[in-house]
Design a protein around this motif. Structure first.
Motif, mmCIF file in Angstrom:
data_model
loop_
_atom_site.group_PDB
_atom_site.id
_atom_site.type_symbol
_atom_site.label_atom_id
_atom_site.label_comp_id
_atom_site.label_asym_id
_atom_site.label_seq_id
_atom_site.Cartn_x
_atom_site.Cartn_y
_atom_site.Cartn_z
ATOM 1 N N THR A 4 -2.509 9.783 8.249
ATOM 2 C CA THR A 4 -1.510 8.925 8.891
ATOM 3 C C THR A 4 -1.493 9.137 10.401
ATOM 4 O O THR A 4 -1.333 8.190 11.177
ATOM 5 N N ARG B 262 -6.729 9.096 4.356
ATOM 6 C CA ARG B 262 -5.254 9.081 4.295
ATOM 7 C C ARG B 262 -4.630 9.904 5.431
ATOM 8 O O ARG B 262 -3.621 10.584 5.256
ATOM 9 N N LYS C 150 0.816 -1.216 0.000
ATOM 10 C CA LYS C 150 0.000 0.000 0.000
ATOM 11 C C LYS C 150 0.851 1.268 0.000
ATOM 12 O O LYS C 150 0.323 2.369 -0.197
ATOM 13 N N GLU D 277 -8.103 5.824 7.552
ATOM 14 C CA GLU D 277 -7.417 5.292 6.366
ATOM 15 C C GLU D 277 -8.057 5.806 5.087
ATOM 16 O O GLU D 277 -7.359 6.078 4.102
ATOM 17 N N CYS E 64 3.847 4.094 11.091
ATOM 18 C CA CYS E 64 3.180 5.394 10.889
ATOM 19 C C CYS E 64 3.872 6.491 11.691
ATOM 20 O O CYS E 64 4.128 7.595 11.173
ATOM 21 N N THR F 149 -4.532 7.450 11.909
ATOM 22 C CA THR F 149 -4.357 6.004 11.750
ATOM 23 C C THR F 149 -3.395 5.454 12.800
ATOM 24 O O THR F 149 -3.635 4.407 13.406
#
Length: 809
Positions: A751, A749, A43, A746, A784, A754
């Motif tokens: 981060t 997006r 990913k 997610e 992350c 997440t």
């Protein structure tokens, strides 16, 4: 793994695929391999210009299938590094491209150019001759790195099966046009005299003629004037062909008669004619006419030129990142010098993948100059490199609209649209773009064509840009025209101000999702802000900072926070210092904002700086509104929580509540500040172990945030409520909150979001005794946090892994 090791494994994969299937890795496949070998997950693999879905579901599976067929082993994203390492260990000796070059050298060792073995009066060649007459120049490097696709394409065009007779290899100066053509010509030469399978794909010729109008050669120590006479006219080219053929006497004959003699002689031989550097030939139309009208069908002709679209084109762009790094590594190895990984990548970025710039730079370092000095000098527009690559091309458009367009494009580091570029570039009396483009002669269209023909601009997906070296040269050109520069920079600044106004958030706190338009233009916005600082444009810089503040903060949710925000800190420092002399209210505002970003970085050294700024901002609070004072008080609460100074939060809580009661806020602003106050009170109570009280505060914060749709506090409050549920043993509640939050984070997006949800999932799995799940989520969160440059959080999870006696490797 070092870049050299990665490149070696990619080379092994390419060779293995070539041997097994006759195919070679594409540019995109090499880039995918580089990222995967470097440790990226599926990913995380990215290809510029392609969606993540296309890369992950189409390109990657196709590559694994190809490598599985080539290696006879099951290749996947998890196994590809191991498979290639095993192949490397099994290869005795390892693949060595230099040996391939040696095979070329061995094959042609007995083949001397015509100057050494023939005279103008030699007996005519017969079609059954076993030797090939040629006058190819010597190779300029021991190993030709990269360009395998272009070589294959050119060999195919030269084959008898292909009907193309006239081929042009075009590209910017220094991109390697001549080197590519000479490499292909040598492969054709060797194909006639070697049984080695490596050469069998190359066509053969009875005669190979090389002519060049090049007047200068760039070496690592200087720009050299060519001593031997260049072939700059049609007559020079005809005489060069006659000399190589060896049986044609052109003395005293007219050019027309010479052409007829050469034409008749060439008709008897399969000939490869190379005309190098068309742009410096005098009366190039005469040469083009000769190639179009007078060459017999037995001749294949290649011209190299900076102008595009002459014959059947083979456009040579800069080297891919993988090939450029491989060339840099090869050059440093050959010249026995060592560059750090950082300087390897810097050299690639400064040269932009232009081969001659790489050769020049490495040669300078090998000559004793420091890497830092050479990297700095590469961007000097008056240096030998810039003159060699651009001086002639730019001279052709001097004083024309194309010249203005080139200079204006140099202001942008990111690609821009045609409409934006033209609107910003044209003088005031040309402000109506549509009318210009439709005017007689279509001057804009012609100017764009000129720039493309000379390979001075890069066009990709309807966006225009410049290569790094071209940009530096164009910026230097711009400085030679101060009036035009001032006008164009004002329009440049106004474009940015307009963009800021268009994309300014209605509420500064409304940080929901990142603005993709601003992110796409961010590389073009940064130089404008830096220019404002340099020129002392205080009002404009304050406007830009205020408009982009929310976007800058959000950039830190997806990337390395310190890297994203360091440049922003420079702008804020400048604003603070200037505002302290002009407007203390603005100084306090920027101090508070800077303190907030430093707090969000989450490291002790930043907390100290944030504390200092907050103290100074609080001393200036009377120059600001009560609303600002309330916001600052809550910011200080947040800092104390991050510092784990929980006992000092209460006074600031009381101060914030007093200000909230004193100041008649709008309902939106009141709910905003209430949600923040209760959020940080919840964290204080959670730390004290008062989970019921903490739950009350987080639910209150959540209710307030939902009323104004403040997503940032909504997801954070839910995350803490899940952590409370974990402490209370409410696994189902915690799982529901965390999985729902993770899915949203997610999809956006985010981060940062997440990472915290993954951290909580690791703690949940640990509490439930699921060691495997705890390990999985902890490692995901660590990755992350590392991408965000949040070492404290990463260390905390590493401790969890050590507790599980797993470690992170």
């Amino acid at each position: 793994m070092s870049i050299s090791e990665i490149l070696e494994l990619i080379e092994i994969a390419d060779e293995c695929l070539s041997v097994a299937t006759g195919k070679t890795l594409t540019i995109h496949q090499k880039e995918i391999l580089k990222q995967v070998i470097d440790g990226r997950k599926l990913k995380e693999v990215r290809l510029e210009g392609y969606s993540d879905l296309t890369v992950q579901r189409l390109f990657c599976p196709e590559l694994w299938k190809l490598l599985s067929e080539a290696t006879g082993q099951k290749v996947s994203i998890r196994t590809v590094p191991l498979v290639l390492k095993n192949l490397k260990n099994l290869m005795q000796p390892p693949i060595d491209r230099t040996k391939q070059r040696n095979r070329v050298s061995d094959s042609i060792g007995a083949l001397e150019p015509y100057e050494n073995s023939l005279s103008p009066n030699s007996v005519a060649l017969s079609t059954s001759s076993t030797s090939t007459r040629h006058n190819l120049p010597a190779h300029t490097c021991s190993t030709f790195v990269g360009r395998e696709q272009e070589i294959a394409q050119l060999l195919e065009l030269l084959s008898p099966q292909h009907r193309a007779r006239l081929i042009s290899v075009d590209g910017i100066g220094g991109v390697g046009k001549t080197s590519l053509v000479v490499e292909v010509a040598y492969r054709c030469l060797c194909a006639a005299h070697s049984a080695d399978d490596w050469f069998q794909k190359a066509p053969t010729f009875d005669v190979i003629v090389f002519t060049s109008a090049k007047q200068h050669f760039l070496t690592s120590f200087s720009l050299l004037q060519r001593i031997s006479r260049p072939q700059r006219t049609l007559k020079d080219i005809i005489q060069q062909i006659a000399r190589v053929l060896g049986d044609i006497n052109t003395t005293g004959k007219s050019i027309e008669d010479q052409i007829e003699l050469v034409k008749d002689a060439l008709a008897r031989f399969q000939t490869l004619l190379i005309i190098d550097n068309l742009e410096t030939i005098e009366n190039p139309q005469d040469v083009l006419s000769f190639l179009y009208c007078d060459l017999p069908p037995t001749v294949k002709a290649i011209i190299t030129t900076r102008k595009q679209g002459i014959f059947l084109p083979l456009h040579l762009s800069v080297l891919t990142k993988t090939d450029a790094l491989q060339l840099i590594y090869h050059e440093t190895q050959e010249k026995k010098i060592t560059l750090t990984e950082t300087n390897l990548y810097k050299l690639y970025e400064r040269t932009g993948g232009i081969p001659i710039a790489i050769h020049y730079a490495v040669g300078q370092i090998a000559g004793g100059y420091s890497a830092d000095y050479v990297l700095e000098q590469l961007t000097q527009a008056n240096g030998d490199l810039a003159r060699f690559c651009f001086e002639h091309s730019v001279a052709l458009i001097q004083g024309q609209l194309a010249h203005q367009l080139l200079m204006s494009l140099s202001l942008f580091t990111q690609p821009i649209s045609r409409e934006m570029w033209i609107e910003l570039s044209l003088p005031e009396d040309f402000s109506n773009v549509s009318s210009i483009e439709n005017s007689s002669g279509n001057v804009v269209e012609r100017a764009l064509v000129q720039l493309q023909e000379l390979s001075l601009i890069v066009l990709d997906s309807n966006l225009y840009s410049l290569l790094p070296l071209t940009r530096e040269y164009a910026i230097a050109e711009l400085k030679n025209y101060p009036v035009f520069e001032q006008n164009i920079r004002e329009r440049w600044l106004n474009w940015c101000l307009k963009l800021a106004q268009t994309h300014k958030r209605e509420h500064g706190w409304d940080w929901k999702t990142q603005d993709d338009v601003l992110e796409a233009e961010w590389g073009n916005i940064q130089p404008i802000i830096e220019w404002c600082m340099h020129e002392g444009r205080y009002n404009e810089l304050y406007t830009l900072w205020k408009s982009f503040e929310a976007h800058i903060y959000l950039r830190g949710d997806r990337k390395d926070r310190s890297k994203c925000w360091n440049e922003h800190f420079e702008w804020m420092d400048w604003l603070i210092q200037t505002a302290q002399q002009r407007d203390l209210a603005v100084a306090a505002e920027v101090m508070s904002s800077r303190g907030w970003l430093l707090t969000a970085l989450g490291q002790p050294e930043y907390f100290q700086e944030a504390d200092r700024l907050y103290v100074e901002a609080w001393s200036l609070r009377h120059h600001q509104s009560l609303e600002f004072q309330l916001n600052l008080a809550v910011n200080i609460m947040a800092l104390r929580v991050h510092q784990a100074q929980f006992e000092t939060v209460q006074p600031w809580f009381e101060q914030a509540m007093q200000l909230l009661e004193r100041h008649p806020l709008s309902e939106t602003e009141r709910l905003l500040q209430l949600s923040r106050i209760h959020y940080y009170q919840g964290r204080v109570q959670f730390h004290a172990g008062a989970y019921e009280s903490a739950e009350f505060h987080f639910k209150t914060a959540l209710d307030c945030a939902q009323a104004i749709n403040w997503q940032r506090v909504i997801w954070r409050s839910r995350n803490w409520l899940a952590d409370i549920a974990i402490q209370q043993g409410k696994w189902t509640v915690a799982t529901h909150l965390l999985m729902q939050g993770l899915q949203i984070a997610e999809s956006e997006r985010g981060t940062y979001q997440t990472a915290f949800y993954q951290r909580s999932l690791a703690n949940l799995a640990m509490a439930q005794g699921d060691r495997a799940a705890a390990q999985h989520w902890a490692i995901e969160a660590i990755n992350c946090f590392r991408r965000l440059d949040m070492p404290s959080e990463a260390r905390e999870l590493n401790s969890l892994l050590q507790t599980l006696q797993i470690g992170t490797g």
